[in-house]
Design an enzyme around this catalytic site. Structure first.
Site, short mmCIF file in Angstrom:
data_model
loop_
_atom_site.label_atom_id
_atom_site.label_comp_id
_atom_site.label_asym_id
_atom_site.label_seq_id
_atom_site.Cartn_x
_atom_site.Cartn_y
_atom_site.Cartn_z
N CYS A 116 0.80 -1.24 0.00
CA CYS A 116 0.00 0.00 0.00
C CYS A 116 0.84 1.28 0.00
O CYS A 116 0.30 2.36 -0.25
CB CYS A 116 -0.94 0.01 1.20
SG CYS A 116 -2.16 -1.33 1.17
N HIS A 256 -3.27 7.30 3.19
CA HIS A 256 -3.69 6.03 2.60
C HIS A 256 -5.04 5.63 3.17
O HIS A 256 -5.29 5.76 4.37
CB HIS A 256 -2.64 4.96 2.90
CG HIS A 256 -3.07 3.58 2.53
ND1 HIS A 256 -3.51 3.26 1.26
CD2 HIS A 256 -3.13 2.43 3.24
CE1 HIS A 256 -3.82 1.97 1.23
NE2 HIS A 256 -3.61 1.45 2.42
N ASN A 286 -10.16 0.09 0.29
CA ASN A 286 -8.71 0.14 0.16
C ASN A 286 -8.31 -0.42 -1.20
O ASN A 286 -8.39 -1.62 -1.44
CB ASN A 286 -8.07 -0.67 1.29
CG ASN A 286 -6.54 -0.63 1.26
OD1 ASN A 286 -5.94 -0.09 0.34
ND2 ASN A 286 -5.92 -1.22 2.26
#
Length: 329
Positions: A116, A256, A286
């Protein structure tokens, strides 16, 4: 001599049409909308449907839209850094596949795998090629088809992830705008808590690995959450302190999009007020490498030239980091 910074001069994104809602997930696994929303902040996520479609198929419209915005052609791109955990193939690099699809005949490229944190690491890496003076147009792409590695029988992970892709163009800037600083970190001791068990050289694909469902993402949620909630917040604060930035100096915090509680913790640690925090997790979940560029794309019209922006990310393995940039347009 005037210092060259790598400035973002265009951003664009793409998400698939299919919307997977919490209510649909209720029909697939033992969960419910309230439980998902309370713990993650997610209401829905996008899923790429269609036989034979990979991450590059989301990157193509994202990049073509970027080129149109910037008024340039693909053959002007020098370098493509494709940040992804779900490449089209193990090899060749998805950057090369993308280059062929968009007609970037003069670009070389490679894939960057930092889970990520990949897009943030990609921006920091791409900035070096611009600052060196050797490259004029570096394309940094962040995207993942997370649905390709999610077990939709695992209620702990299938509620979190979605598909999406975004891209940013880096070009030289001599006005003091662009990427100013970054703090990047990794810790391999985090591997047991978030990984894919099989499919690599250590445990190649076999009937047994497929039967055992070892090709899906595995996450030990509580351990990952504890590490992320502390470290993403701390590294965002660190890059601010290194550059003598107070909360009032920050126009936007772009974190994020993994979990709303982690986002909130990062905002609290940096002192940035909630109205300055970029959030779209409720609609996309996500998207791994896609979260940061999709946020930049959706908020682009709110950014002003000279705005101080902090990007922060955290990923499996573990990887994490923060980046300070001054918006250039």
């Amino acid at each position: 001599m005037t210092k060259i910074h790598a400035a973002i001069t265009a951003v664009n994104g793409y998400v698939p049409d299919y919307v997977l809602t919490n209510h649909e997930l209720e029909t697939m696994v033992d969960t419910n909308d309230e439980w998902i929303t309370t713990r993650t902040g997610i209401k829905e996520r996008r899923i790429l449907k269609g036989e034979g479609l990979g991450t590059s198929d989301m990157a193509v419209p994202a990049v073509n839209g970027l080129l149109e915005k910037r008024g340039i052609t693909a053959d002007e791109i020098d370098l493509i850094i494709f940040c992804t955990s779900t490449p089209d193939r193990v090899f060749p690099a998805t950057a090369n596949i993308l280059a062929d699809k968009i007609g970037a005949k003069n670009a070389w490229g490679y894939d960057l795998q930092a889970t990520c944190s990949g897009f943030l690491f990609g921006l920091a890496t791409g900035s070096q090629f611009i600052e060196s003076g050797k490259h004029k147009k570096v394309l940094v792409v962040g995207g993942d088809k997370m649905s390709s590695m999610i077990d939709y029988q695992d209620r702990a992970t299938c509620i979190i992830f979605g598909d999406g892709c975004g891209a940013a163009l880096l070009e030289p800037d001599t006005e003091g705008n662009g990427i100013i600083d970054s703090v990047l970190k990794s810790d391999g001791s985090g591997v047991p808590f978030l990984h894919q068990k099989a499919g690599g050289s250590m445990r190649p694909t076999t009937h047994e690995t497929v039967d055992n469902r070892e090709h899906y993402l595995y996450q030990e949620g509580q351990s990952v959450f504890k590490f992320a909630v502390t470290n993403m917040a701390e590294v965002a604060a660190e890059v601010m302190e290194r550059n003598n930035l107070k909360a009032d100096d920050i126009a936007w915090l772009v974190p994020h999009q993994a979990n709303k509680r982690i986002i909130d913790a990062t905002a609290v640690r940096t002192g940035v007020s909630p109205d300055k925090v970029v959030i779209n997790i409720e609609r996309y979940g996500n998207t791994t490498n896609g979260t940061l560029p999709l946020c930049l794309w959706e908020w682009e019209d709110k950014f002003k030239k000279g705005d101080n922006i902090i990007l922060a990310a955290f990923g499996g393995g573990f990887t994490w980091g923060a980046l300070y940039l001054k918006w250039a347009y």
